[in-house]
Design a protein around this motif. Structure first.
Motif, PDB file in Angstrom:
ATOM      1  N   SER A 220       0.809  -0.694   0.267  1.00 52.33           N
ATOM      2  CA  SER A 220      -0.158  -0.321  -0.475  1.00 52.33           C
ATOM      3  C   SER A 220       0.424   1.380  -0.079  1.00 52.33           C
ATOM      4  O   SER A 220       0.643   2.701  -0.794  1.00 52.33           O
TER       5      SER A 220
ATOM      6  N   GLY B 174      -5.810   1.293  -1.809  1.00 51.74           N
ATOM      7  CA  GLY B 174      -5.136   0.149  -3.028  1.00 51.74           C
ATOM      8  C   GLY B 174      -6.086  -1.223  -2.955  1.00 51.74           C
ATOM      9  O   GLY B 174      -5.437  -1.308  -3.806  1.00 51.74           O
TER      10      GLY B 174
ATOM     11  N   LEU C 119       2.677   2.124  -3.583  1.00 46.64           N
ATOM     12  CA  LEU C 119       1.345   2.363  -4.368  1.00 46.64           C
ATOM     13  C   LEU C 119       0.691   4.028  -3.958  1.00 46.64           C
ATOM     14  O   LEU C 119       1.209   4.578  -4.689  1.00 46.64           O
TER      15      LEU C 119
ATOM     16  N   ARG D  90       0.185  -4.162  -7.265  1.00 51.66           N
ATOM     17  CA  ARG D  90      -1.542  -4.555  -6.636  1.00 51.66           C
ATOM     18  C   ARG D  90      -1.737  -5.403  -6.440  1.00 51.66           C
ATOM     19  O   ARG D  90      -2.484  -6.479  -5.434  1.00 51.66           O
TER      20      ARG D  90
ATOM     21  N   LYS E 175       3.815  -0.417  -9.809  1.00 51.42           N
ATOM     22  CA  LYS E 175       1.881  -0.179  -9.144  1.00 51.42           C
ATOM     23  C   LYS E 175       1.141  -1.960  -9.312  1.00 51.42           C
ATOM     24  O   LYS E 175       0.643  -2.553  -8.754  1.00 51.42           O
ATOM     25  N   GLU E 176       1.672  -3.147 -11.159  1.00 51.19           N
ATOM     26  CA  GLU E 176       0.856  -3.683 -10.870  1.00 51.19           C
ATOM     27  C   GLU E 176       1.238  -4.835 -10.008  1.00 51.19           C
ATOM     28  O   GLU E 176       0.241  -5.366  -9.592  1.00 51.19           O
TER      29      GLU E 176
ATOM     30  N   ASN F 116      -3.705  -7.461  -3.283  1.00 53.32           N
ATOM     31  CA  ASN F 116      -4.768  -8.164  -3.131  1.00 53.32           C
ATOM     32  C   ASN F 116      -4.906  -9.799  -3.442  1.00 53.32           C
ATOM     33  O   ASN F 116      -5.446 -10.255  -2.512  1.00 53.32           O
TER      34      ASN F 116
ATOM     35  N   GLN G 135      -8.182  -4.170  -3.424  1.00 55.27           N
ATOM     36  CA  GLN G 135      -9.385  -3.758  -4.147  1.00 55.27           C
ATOM     37  C   GLN G 135     -10.879  -4.153  -3.395  1.00 55.27           C
ATOM     38  O   GLN G 135     -10.618  -4.986  -2.697  1.00 55.27           O
TER      39      GLN G 135
END
Length: 440
Positions: free
Chosen positions: A185, A366, A188, A328, A324-325, A332, A368
């Motif tokens: 987090s 950050g 991000l 994430r 970033k990808e 998640n 989902q």
């Protein structure tokens, strides 16, 4: 008792001339080595940079203590030492990146590696240009020049063809998901804040001059350097204690992204300090301007700026963006998930303000989160998606909806919903609870 030590003071009474000789000795030995002829890139090892950093720093501190900043005879010698120190600190950070790049497991690093070699070439060339000038300045100040210089054998590289056996399994370390979630987090969040300095294509020198130091400056870069360093420290303390070679590949790739950014920011901070303090603002006294002009002839300000922005800033932005990808995905995979049911905003539904508030909460954490209406799911980090859902809610006369996903965001969405999403029934904004102060 030693005759040079006084009973009440407890220090050695040595003259300024003798001390400046002592504090200059190894520094000048480095300069003689650098001035001995064009040195290959391999000669600039971390040990050489480290020796230049330490010897120039103690000399600079000594000169500052004795007032060299305000003395026309000694000011230039002091400024040359400062230039060597900051260039060497930048070179050390770049050398670290070059040495570790093979372990970082980052995609498509060929262009980055080539740009790094050019940046190192600029730093090394500047140091070699400074060396003979420093020696001449020392002679002018009657500082004895050492009879012998350092040689390449004094500065071996850190890398060898051998590797110590891997005998500590970092997979056995208790990896707590809450730490992984927090670090992903924060990565991000840093990436989002860094967007204000975003650079996604090289700039012309005219554009760079407009950028530095108004938007890109030592203070701003050092601030980001600190938060990225804290992120790396948290990772190494709470997630993976070991090195780069084994273990969870995704986690180590994420570390590689913020590690390379950290060292780029280190380099940028030193070069920006050199530019802003020693090459950009000359001050109002003539001696300051004269010395600045001498330094600028040895360390090209435009080349320094291009190295700082089109290499350092460009690739810091690049690796924050490409990470970033991955962040994430890791986030998640590790977040605690939940489900809440909350009322819709009274009486105007999910129009612009409440949709923006919900999206900001989800973006802040950050992870989902989805807005669920029957069989339909909407991305709660998207204002547009929430407003699309608002149309369905209004059409079907729905009064309560479900959110599913990151429990951290769900908790704050519940608080927001209890405050009617930050507005009164007429659609005017109202004060938010303290727990949501980050939305203000």
């Amino acid at each position: 008792m030693n005759p040079c030590v006084t009973a009440d003071e407890g220090y050695c009474e040595i003259s300024f001339a003798e001390k400046v000789r002592l504090f200059s000795f190894d520094y000048l030995k480095c300069c003689i080595y650098l001035a001995s002829g064009p040195l290959p890139a391999a000669a600039f090892t971390k040990k050489l940079y480290s020796e230049l950093v330490s010897t120039s720093q103690v000399l600079e501190d000594f000169l500052d203590f004795h007032g060299a900043k305000n003395n026309s005879q000694w000011y230039c010698y002091r400024e040359l030492a400062a230039a060597v120190r900051h260039l060497s600190l930048g070179g050390y950070s770049q050398k670290h990146i070059a040495n570790r790049l093979i372990f970082y497991d980052l995609p498509q690093t060929e262009e980055f590696s080539d740009a790094g070699r050019k940046a190192a070439g600029f730093v090394n060339s500047a140091l070699m240009k400074l060396a003979p000038v420093i020696i001449n300045e020392a002679k002018h100040l009657n500082i004895p020049i050492p009879e012998h210089a350092f040689g390449p054998e004094d500065f071996p590289g850190t890398t060898t063809g051998e590797m110590l056996p891997y005998s500590i399994d970092d997979e056995s370390k208790d990896i707590q998901k809450k730490h992984i979630v927090k670090i992903a987090s924060e990565f991000l969040g840093i990436s989002t804040r860094f967007d204000q300095l975003g650079l996604y294509e090289p700039y012309s020198i005219e554009e760079i001059r407009q950028l530095v130091p108004v938007q890109v400056n030592e203070v701003a870069i050092r601030r980001f350097e600190m938060v990225v360093h804290n992120l790396q420290s948290s990772f190494d303390t709470y997630v993976i204690h070991g090195g780069f070679r084994f273990g969870d590949r995704k986690l180590k790739q994420l570390r590689s992204h913020f590690s390379v950014v950290f060292h780029l920011l280190q380099m940028m901070g030193r070069l920006l300090h050199l530019y802003e303090r020693h090459l950009h603002e000359a001050g109002y006294k003539n001696i300051y301007k004269q010395v600045q002009d001498r330094l600028a002839a040895l360390v090209d300000p435009d080349q320094l700026l291009e190295c700082t922005v089109n290499y350092g800033l460009y690739y810091a932005c690049h690796y924050l963006s490409t990470g970033k990808e991955l962040a994430r995905e890791i986030l998640n995979e590790n977040i605690e998930r939940g489900r809440i049911e909350v009322p819709i905003p009274q009486k105007l539904g999910f129009h612009s303000r409440p949709s923006l508030m919900v999206a900001k909460i989800v973006q802040y954490y950050g992870g989902q989160v989805e807005l669920v209406i029957g069989a339909d799911r909407f991305d709660a980090s998207s204002v547009l998606d929430i407003q699309w859902a608002g149309g369905k809610i209004q059409k079907e006369n729905i009064e309560r909806v479900n959110f599913e996903g990151d429990v951290r965001a769900l908790k704050d969405i519940e608080i927001l919903a209890a405050a009617n999403y930050g507005e009164d029934t007429m659609g005017k904004g109202v004060p938010l609870p303290n727990e949501l102060k980050y939305l203000r």
